[in-house]
Design a protein around this motif. Sequence first.
Motif, PDB file in Angstrom:
ATOM      1  N   LEU A  31      35.920  32.298  35.256  1.00  0.00           N
ATOM      2  CA  LEU A  31      36.209  33.392  36.188  1.00  0.00           C
ATOM      3  C   LEU A  31      36.856  32.865  37.467  1.00  0.00           C
ATOM      4  CD1 LEU A  31      33.001  35.543  35.704  1.00  0.00           C
ATOM      5  CD2 LEU A  31      35.348  36.188  35.078  1.00  0.00           C
ATOM      6  N   TRP A  34      40.377  32.403  36.593  1.00  0.00           N
ATOM      7  CA  TRP A  34      41.010  33.728  36.539  1.00  0.00           C
ATOM      8  C   TRP A  34      41.348  34.215  37.958  1.00  0.00           C
ATOM      9  CZ3 TRP A  34      39.429  38.345  38.681  1.00  0.00           C
ATOM     10  CH2 TRP A  34      40.175  39.458  38.325  1.00  0.00           C
ATOM     11  N   ALA A  35      40.407  34.041  38.876  1.00  0.00           N
ATOM     12  CA  ALA A  35      40.633  34.467  40.264  1.00  0.00           C
ATOM     13  C   ALA A  35      41.798  33.689  40.876  1.00  0.00           C
ATOM     14  CB  ALA A  35      39.360  34.290  41.091  1.00  0.00           C
ATOM     15  N   CYS A  82      33.942  37.541  42.715  1.00  0.00           N
ATOM     16  CA  CYS A  82      33.651  38.984  42.719  1.00  0.00           C
ATOM     17  C   CYS A  82      34.599  39.747  43.645  1.00  0.00           C
ATOM     18  CB  CYS A  82      32.203  39.237  43.113  1.00  0.00           C
ATOM     19  SG  CYS A  82      31.031  38.726  41.834  1.00  0.00           S
ATOM     20  N   ALA A  85      37.842  40.058  41.801  1.00  0.00           N
ATOM     21  CA  ALA A  85      37.691  41.035  40.718  1.00  0.00           C
ATOM     22  C   ALA A  85      37.688  42.462  41.265  1.00  0.00           C
ATOM     23  CB  ALA A  85      36.415  40.767  39.928  1.00  0.00           C
ATOM     24  N   TRP A  88      41.195  43.422  42.144  1.00  0.00           N
ATOM     25  CA  TRP A  88      41.953  43.658  40.918  1.00  0.00           C
ATOM     26  C   TRP A  88      41.594  45.016  40.323  1.00  0.00           C
ATOM     27  CZ3 TRP A  88      41.102  44.484  35.709  1.00  0.00           C
ATOM     28  CH2 TRP A  88      42.188  44.291  34.868  1.00  0.00           C
TER      29      TRP A  88
END
Length: 98
Positions: A31, A34-35, A82, A85, A88
Amino acid sequence: MRRLKAWQAQSHIYEVPCYYIDHCLAQTVALEFWALIQKDPKNAWTHYMAYTRQGGSRTFTELLKNAGLKTPFDEECLKSVCETAKQWLDGFDMTGIE
């Protein structure tokens, strides 16, 4: 009799906790990558390659540090992931999703 929460019914949490913890740590690092990709894909790739090139030669936290990543043991790691996310998701078109 008390009902177990859904996560408590997962037997692998009790039978092989280290395996489960390892997967949670790996997912957190994924994650984090991904960030990074959301902000700067080229930079994220640089960090990813720095991480993978060390494979098998360092401890988990050393791998992360040497690749310029945060450790999942640091509260700021999940907080940052977070926040990315949320941004996004806030910008995602949810039309037609039920």
